[in-house]
Design an enzyme around this catalytic site. Structure first.
Site, PDB file in Angstrom:
ATOM      1  N   ASN A 192       0.796  -1.237   0.000  1.00  0.00           N
ATOM      2  CA  ASN A 192       0.000   0.000   0.000  1.00  0.00           C
ATOM      3  C   ASN A 192       0.823   1.279   0.000  1.00  0.00           C
ATOM      4  OD1 ASN A 192      -2.388  -1.507   0.093  1.00  0.00           O
ATOM      5  ND2 ASN A 192      -2.127  -1.774   2.320  1.00  0.00           N
ATOM      6  N   ARG A 193       1.999   1.211  -0.594  1.00  0.00           N
ATOM      7  CA  ARG A 193       2.870   2.393  -0.691  1.00  0.00           C
ATOM      8  C   ARG A 193       3.339   2.921   0.674  1.00  0.00           C
ATOM      9  NH1 ARG A 193       3.285   0.735  -5.100  1.00  0.00           N
ATOM     10  NH2 ARG A 193       2.726   1.723  -7.072  1.00  0.00           N
ATOM     11  N   LEU A 194       3.160   2.092   1.721  1.00  0.00           N
ATOM     12  CA  LEU A 194       3.649   2.512   3.037  1.00  0.00           C
ATOM     13  C   LEU A 194       5.063   1.941   3.218  1.00  0.00           C
ATOM     14  CD1 LEU A 194       2.053   4.371   4.793  1.00  0.00           C
ATOM     15  CD2 LEU A 194       1.350   2.424   6.193  1.00  0.00           C
TER      16      LEU A 194
END
Ligand SMILES: Cc1cc2nc3c(=O)[nH]c(=O)nc-3n(C[C@H](O)[C@H](O)[C@H](O)COP(=O)(O)O)c2cc1C
Length: 215
Positions: A192-194
């Site tokens: 999730n692009r984290l």
């Protein structure tokens, strides 16, 4: 190309976390660990890195070079000292290096001051190279405009004849540079692009500060 195609390209990175507690306290050791993992993963040219420099007008430029060694915490590459990068490094000896190991979802950003390595060290590496590479370094006025490939090939075969059976000397304008890092960031792609980002900043000789950056 349709921008929508570019916008639909999306990869989710599922990787193990990277945290301040699980990295080496020295970024060179951490780099060597990740580099060994990139080699083990059979990546193609894991030592290929982008080198960014800038000219006297602060305009940046970037190109790929190959990491050829790590010596006392400095990152070594070889090039033509009169090339565009060579000229830019004369004006501004600060540069950035970037590794992207796609299959491992990893990026490493290195920033530091660049100096030439000693003539002896450059000689040592130059003489370890295949004859063809030595001749090319000898004849190619890297970054200069040339009339044709044919002229270059002609120069190559003439030089080949001149040096037949002889040692090809290292040209004075060809040799190694070392990037002495003052900051190194390790980026690990996560879901999730984290993503995880750990930044090492040099605060004193051999003493590094560790911080987590927002993705
Ligand atoms: C994968 C790859 C590795 C390269 N390695 C080097 C290198 O180690 N040294 C070098 O001078 N050029 C290397 N090059 C060529 C440079 O990218 C560049 O074309 C050349 O150094 C001239 O750059 P400049 O005009 O900005 O000085 C490499 C290119 C690629 C694609």
């Amino acid at each position: 190309m349709e921008n929508s195609i570019l916008q639909q390209l999306r990869e989710d990175y599922e990787s193990d976390p990277l945290s301040k507690d699980f990295v080496f306290k020295n970024p060179i050791e951490q780099f060597e660990k990740w580099f060994a993992e990139a080699v083990l993963a059979n990546l193609n040219e894991p030592n290929a890195m982008t080198l960014a420099t800038s000219n006297i007008d602060y305009k940046p430029s970037a190109r790929m070079v190959l990491l050829k060694g790590i010596d006392k915490g400095s990152f070594i590459f070889f090039s033509n000292y009169n090339s565009r990068k060579g000229r830019e490094l004369l004006w501004n000896p600060y540069a950035a290096l970037l590794f992207f190991w796609n299959q491992l979802h990893r990026q490493v950003r290195i920033e530091g001051r660049v100096t030439k390595i000693s003539a002896e060290e450059s000689d040592k590496y130059f003489h370890s190279r295949p004859v063809g590479s030595k001749l090319s370094a000898f004849i190619s006025p890297q970054s200069e405009v040339i009339e044709s490939r044919e002229l270059l090939e002609k120069k190559l075969s003439e030089t080949e004849k001149i040096f037949a059976g002889k040692e090809i000397p290292r040209p004075d304008n060809w040799g190694g540079y070392k990037v002495i890092p003052h900051s190194i960031e390790f980026w690990q792609g996560r879901t999730n692009r984290l993503h995880d980002r750990i930044l090492f900043t040099l605060i004193n000789q051999g003493e590094w500060k560790l911080e987590r950056l927002a993705p």
